[in-house]
Motif scaffolding. Structure first.
Motif, PDB file in Angstrom:
ATOM      1  N   PRO B 171       0.928  -1.089   0.054  1.00  0.00           N
ATOM      2  CA  PRO B 171       0.152   0.119  -0.051  1.00  0.00           C
ATOM      3  C   PRO B 171       0.826   1.325  -0.231  1.00  0.00           C
ATOM      4  N   TYR B 173       2.013   3.946   1.024  1.00  0.00           N
ATOM      5  CA  TYR B 173       2.322   5.129   2.266  1.00  0.00           C
ATOM      6  C   TYR B 173       3.226   4.448   3.233  1.00  0.00           C
ATOM      7  N   LEU B 204      -3.849   3.280  -1.076  1.00  0.00           N
ATOM      8  CA  LEU B 204      -4.386   2.395  -0.137  1.00  0.00           C
ATOM      9  C   LEU B 204      -6.042   2.628  -0.003  1.00  0.00           C
ATOM     10  N   LEU B 228       0.128  -5.612   1.885  1.00  0.00           N
ATOM     11  CA  LEU B 228      -1.509  -5.163   1.758  1.00  0.00           C
ATOM     12  C   LEU B 228      -1.773  -5.591   2.996  1.00  0.00           C
ATOM     13  N   ASP B 232      -7.959  -3.821   0.572  1.00  0.00           N
ATOM     14  CA  ASP B 232      -6.720  -4.296  -0.783  1.00  0.00           C
ATOM     15  C   ASP B 232      -6.418  -5.685  -0.591  1.00  0.00           C
TER      16      ASP B 232
END
Lengths: 638, 400
Positions: B171, B173, B204, B228, B232
């Motif tokens: 994801p 971030y 995300l 993940l 997701d």
């Protein structure tokens, strides 16, 4: 990329576009006929998905237990269709109970009501379905894959690719071959004329809301085998749906279809390209997926100001009554308030929290007033005003931490940075109008957000930056309170004063009649451009003050959520009054703080309170109070 | 009705302005803040966890002869709101110190606020390595095994498999980026000839799972490392299963064994994935058995990992007060340093070096049992065995 993977990714993109198209088509229809920017459309999509899950897999609540249709092809498709119809009914409820009562309110006011609906639906979904993600079953009968050029393509993806054009066809037939469709097209072009010719507008609007909401529900329900039902769906979808609607051209269903495919396919290819070296630079296309739809939208709007298939509005009539003239605030009104506020730290003694809350309110009041200068007198709605708030917050933090400048200089230089960016973005935005302009501001805000979000070494990435504290002499809450009061007060006073300068009158002239304004020699675009920069800079001052009051910042400060909060404050307070934004900022900030502390389901409660205020004060709080005041005076005089 | 609510609220606020008098005699108040509405799947069980802990601490007579009370607030999931809420807890509620937070940016913001206000802050869940290392401070402690630690726990299995071609999906971030960076660095150190053939950063909550699965399949990896979680993860698993992406490919996925993220997968649960998580039904240690029984008796529900985090955070807070013997911030911070106490995962220590607790995680493989996902072949990895050397940490952590 080989030819085979090219085809496979193309199919992925088309499948992804399918639901997006339906949601966007619904949004587009609703906007076309009712001019409502339906913020709750993502929530309707979410309800579609949850509803289909419940119909298929069952639902246990305190009141009743429903077993579900079971995992058969018939059960699945029945669940999808019924969920869509039920969501359509929810749309009807929203229209009849809320929106119908506020059609004559100032433009965009309905957005506030739909925002409140988002809050309510989210908490209702949490209460009914719980917090855990709900993964639906694969589509019965279509759970396998087909081998295409040696790549496995899910059968259900192919079904989606077929369903979307069928829905388009059905909509097209309904719009071109039925009386209802003719009315919808007529209303999209000239709603007042349709009303004047004796068509029952209420039924037309309710009908359009039903179809629009049903399409959102259908889009959601069809995602059941591909996407778990979860509570983040509403907001994650709504931005994309707006983008597709605008890229396609507002009110154009085929446009929405084209745009959904464009965006779905571009996203799939960004994933497929992965990391590529181009001219010595490593470009990560997969990281670009964060923002690519907004890049597409910005590009399309710069080249085609009305989207791919949209047309310039034939003629614009004011929907509600024309905005009343603004009147300056007499000193007898603001001076005592200012003195009282200045005395608060002396009177409050120990309760430092009130100071913190009031500091927040001052900051958001300045933010809301700066947004109001654009929305109200300039007639340019911005969906991305948080960009300048956030850019200034980051500028302040970077000047303090990276350039090691004194905090005072960082604080005062930050608005200049925000104003600079507003000047840059504004140059593009003022070339558009209405919702197109609003969406372009949103695109720039999202681009700014994604750069801040991804630029780890410079901005701290998603974690943000910490240690952004004021100098020692401002460290106490009271000192910072006075600073915020002074700077926000000066900022607001300056903006209000500007509105009564020739520049301010020129802006209002441009809003009320662009043609006449230009005919008497006002360079409207230039005036609007400067208004944009001014609002950006002052919004930036609010952002810089915010950064130092919290000590840390993160990319949320440029987010859609904060831009939306700004809109809510202005609309809640009253867009047609001078003091409205201040009242809106105060009420909204205070309500959020107060309700979040009192109950678990504060989000729904906040939504209900806003709905109540919306219905009570269709002119906003300040507008409503003024109306009340005038009425009382008139009674006395009589 | 609505009008009455508004009036009632107004009255409530007016009452709230009056300072609580004689706060010293009542229970010890601990301020808790978290993003309850943003991450409800994790935080509802978390809340139940700390409720149970409060009940147990008070049943045992409280601490320092007083009961403890948690004053809990929703921080809205943003640093700005969180700092305001933290200020409210300290100024108006006069809490002794702060605990809680979930997302990393909120955790870091509250940590920095705690440093500014010289107040103890026990970060419960934020996984970011920075909160105790690069941006650590004297007043902040963190319970959960961090991104780095959980990644490091998976490395031995990854090295054993001797796979050459790795694909990575994360994801987009800080958590996903840190996990990816740590994994690449640690694996390369032990297996220099490893190649990372594709890297996919997914927004995300908005992964284009079909396209990502296809792109990874096209890169023909021997193994996949994923960080993940949540929707997701579910989408990636579904698309990957359908396209047979995971056939003959080893997959490592941080956090995927946590009930919060594993349970929704049900009959899609992939077999053989290496994960970190919490096999709650199978842990038979006395400490866990006692916790499990009490939890199930109180809530008629099984615990998630969030329950462990909430429970252990309050246990740590109580232990710290007990050890400090007073509510003085400096004494509390001294007490937290090196504090040892029990949790359902066994005894943990709060390291003086970096204020990281040694709470570990369970590492194992996923399997399906009666249409549900479970962890098999699991073992507990103590947190202290998954950390970099002390010297490395000293280099990262600022000396203040």
């Amino acid at each position: 990329m080989t030819f085979a993977s090219f085809i496979a990714q193309l199919l992925n993109g088309l499948a992804g576009a399918s639901s997006l198209f339906m949601v966007a088509a619904g949004l587009s229809l609703i906007f076309g006929v009712t001019r409502i920017v339906n913020f709750a459309h993502g929530s309707l999509y979410m309800l579609g998905l949850y509803g289909a899950y419940a119909l298929l897999e069952g639902l246990t609540t305190r009141l009743f237990v429903f077993a579900g249709f079971g995992r058969t092809p018939l059960g699945f498709w029945a669940a999808v269709v019924i969920a869509a119809l039920l969501v359509g009914l929810v749309g009807v409820l929203i229209e009849v109970l809320v929106l119908r009562r506020i059609y004559r309110a100032p433009e965009l006011f309905q957005l506030l009501a739909t925002f409140a609906v988002v809050l309510v639906i989210k908490d209702v979904a949490l209460a009914v379905w719980g917090a855990e993600d709900l993964v639906g079953p694969r589509a019965p009968g279509l759970s396998g894959t087909v081998s295409i050029l040696d790549r496995r393509v899910p059968q259900y993806d192919l079904a989606l690719i077929v369903i979307a054009p069928l829905v388009l066809l059905a909509l097209w037939l309904a719009l071109t071959r039925t009386r209802w469709g003719a009315l919808v097209r007529a209303a999209t072009q000239d709603r007042e004329m349709v009303g004047a010719l004796g068509v029952n507008e209420s039924w037309l609007f309710t009908g359009v809301f039903f179809i629009g909401a049903m399409l959102a529900g259908l889009g959601g329900a069809l995602q059941l085998p591909r996407e778990p039902a979860h509570l983040g769906l509403d907001l994650s979808l709504i931005a994309d749906a707006f983008v597709v609607t605008v890229v396609g051209g507002l009110g154009s269903v085929p446009g929405a279809f084209l745009a959904a495919i464009l965006i779905g396919v571009v996203k799939a290819f960004c994933v497929a390209l992965g990391t590529q070296s181009i001219a010595g630079f490593e470009i990560s296309f997969s990281r670009l997926t964060l923002v690519v739809e907004f890049l597409v939208m910005a590009a399309v709007l710069v080249v085609r100001p009305y989207g791919l298939l949209g047309r310039p509005p034939v003629l614009q009539r004011a929907v509600g009554e024309a905005a009343p003239p603004l009147s300056p605030l007499p000193w007898q009104a603001w001076a005592p308030a200012l003195v009282l506020l200045a005395l608060v730290p002396l009177a409050m003694g120990e309760d430092r929290y009130l100071l913190v809350l009031l500091t927040d309110i001052f900051i958001f009041a300045l933010f809301a007033v700066s947004l109001h200068v654009l929305m109200g007198p300039s007639g340019m709605v911005s969906f991305g005003h948080a960009a300048y708030f956030g850019i200034a917050a980051y500028a302040a933090a970077l000047l303090l931490k990276r350039a090691a400048l004194p905090m005072e200089i960082a604080l005062l230089a930050a608005p200049v940075a925000a104003g600079g960016f507003a000047l840059l973005f504004g140059w593009f935005c003022v070339r558009l109008s209405g919702v197109y302009l609003a969406m372009l501001t949103l695109a720039f805000a999202q681009i700014a957000w994604s750069v801040i979000f991804q630029w780890d070494e410079f901005t701290g990435g998603s974690n943000g930056m910490i240690g952004v504290w004021p100098s020692a002499w401002l460290a106490s809450k009271a000192a910072y309170y006075w600073l915020a009061l002074a700077l926000c007060g000066i900022g607001i006073a300056f903006l209000w004063r500007t509105l009564f300068s020739p520049f301010g009158y020129a802006l209002r002239a441009g809003r009320d009649s662009p043609l006449r304004a230009e005919a008497i020699g006002i360079d409207l675009r230039r005036q609007q451009w400067f208004a944009f920069a001014l609002a950006g800079a002052l919004g930036g001052l609010a952002g810089a003050l915010f950064a130092f009051s919290k000590g840390s910042i993160s990319p949320e400060l440029t987010s859609i959520a904060l831009s939306t909060d700004g809109l809510v404050m202005v609309l809640l307070g009253g867009v047609e009054t001078l003091t409205g934004p201040v009242a809106g900022a105060a009420v909204f900030t205070w309500l959020k703080d107060e309700l979040a502390r009192r109950t678990e389901f504060w989000r729904a409660l906040l939504g209900l309170v806003i709905l109540a205020l919306v219905l009570l004060f269709p002119q906003g709080i300040a507008g409503g109070l003024r109306l009340l005041w005038h009425r009382l005076r008139r009674q006395e005089a009589a | 009705m609505k009008r009455r609510t508004v009036l009632g609220l107004a009255a409530g606020t007016a009452a709230g302005l009056v300072l609580p008098a004689g706060a010293q005699q009542g229970p010890i108040k601990i301020g808790e803040l978290n993003s309850y509405k943003v991450f409800p799947a994790f935080l509802e069980p978390y809340k139940k966890g700390w409720e149970l802990a409060v009940e147990e601490v008070n049943a045992a007579g409280g601490v320092l002869g007083r009961k403890i009370e948690i004053v809990s607030r929703d921080d809205g999931g943003t640093p700005g709101d969180a700092v305001r809420v933290a200020e409210e807890l300290l100024s108006r509620e006069q809490v002794a110190f702060l605990i809680g937070t979930f997302p990393s940016n909120v955790g870091l913001a509250v940590a920095d606020f705690a440093k500014q206000r010289k107040t103890l802050f026990i970060a419960a869940e934020p996984l970011t390595d920075k909160i105790v290392w690069d941006q650590g401070n004297r007043y902040t402690f963190r319970l959960r095994a961090s991104t780095y630690m959980q990644t490091a726990m998976l490395i031995p299995d990854a090295v054993k498999l001797k796979k050459k071609r790795w694909a990575i999906v994360y994801p987009n971030y800080e958590y996903g980026q840190s996990a990816t960076a740590a994994f690449k660095k640690l694996l390369q150190a032990q297996q220099p000839d490893v190649a990372f053939v594709i890297e996919q950063a997914a927004p995300l909550g908005k992964i284009e799972a079909g396209a990502v699965a296809q792109a990874i399949a096209d890169a023909k990896p021997d193994a996949i490392f994923s960080s993940l979680f949540g929707p997701d993860l579910a989408k990636f698993v579904r698309e990957g299963n359908q396209r047979e992406l995971f056939k003959g490919v080893e997959v490592f996925n941080l956090l995927a064994g946590e009930p919060e993220y594993l349970d929704p997968l049900k009959d899609e649960t992939p077999n053989g994935w290496y994960v970190t998580g919490y096999p709650w039904a199978e842990i038979k240690t006395p400490a866990h058995a006692k916790f499990l029984a009490a939890y199930q008796a109180k809530f008629k529900d099984y615990p998630r990992l969030g329950s462990i985090v909430g429970y252990s955070t309050v246990m740590a807070a109580a232990a710290a007060i007990r050890k400090a013997g007073a509510l003085d911030q400096e004494k509390l911070v001294e007490a937290m340093s090196g504090l040892a106490h029990g949790t359902p995962f066994g005894d943990i220590t709060w390291r003086p070096l970096d204020h990281q607790s040694t709470m570990g995680a369970y590492v194992g493989q996923l399997a399906q049992k009666d249409g549900k996902g479970v962890m098999v072949n699991w073992r507990y990895v103590d947190g202290k065995d998954a950390l970099p050397s002390d010297d490395d940490i000293r280099r990262m952590r600022p000396t203040n």
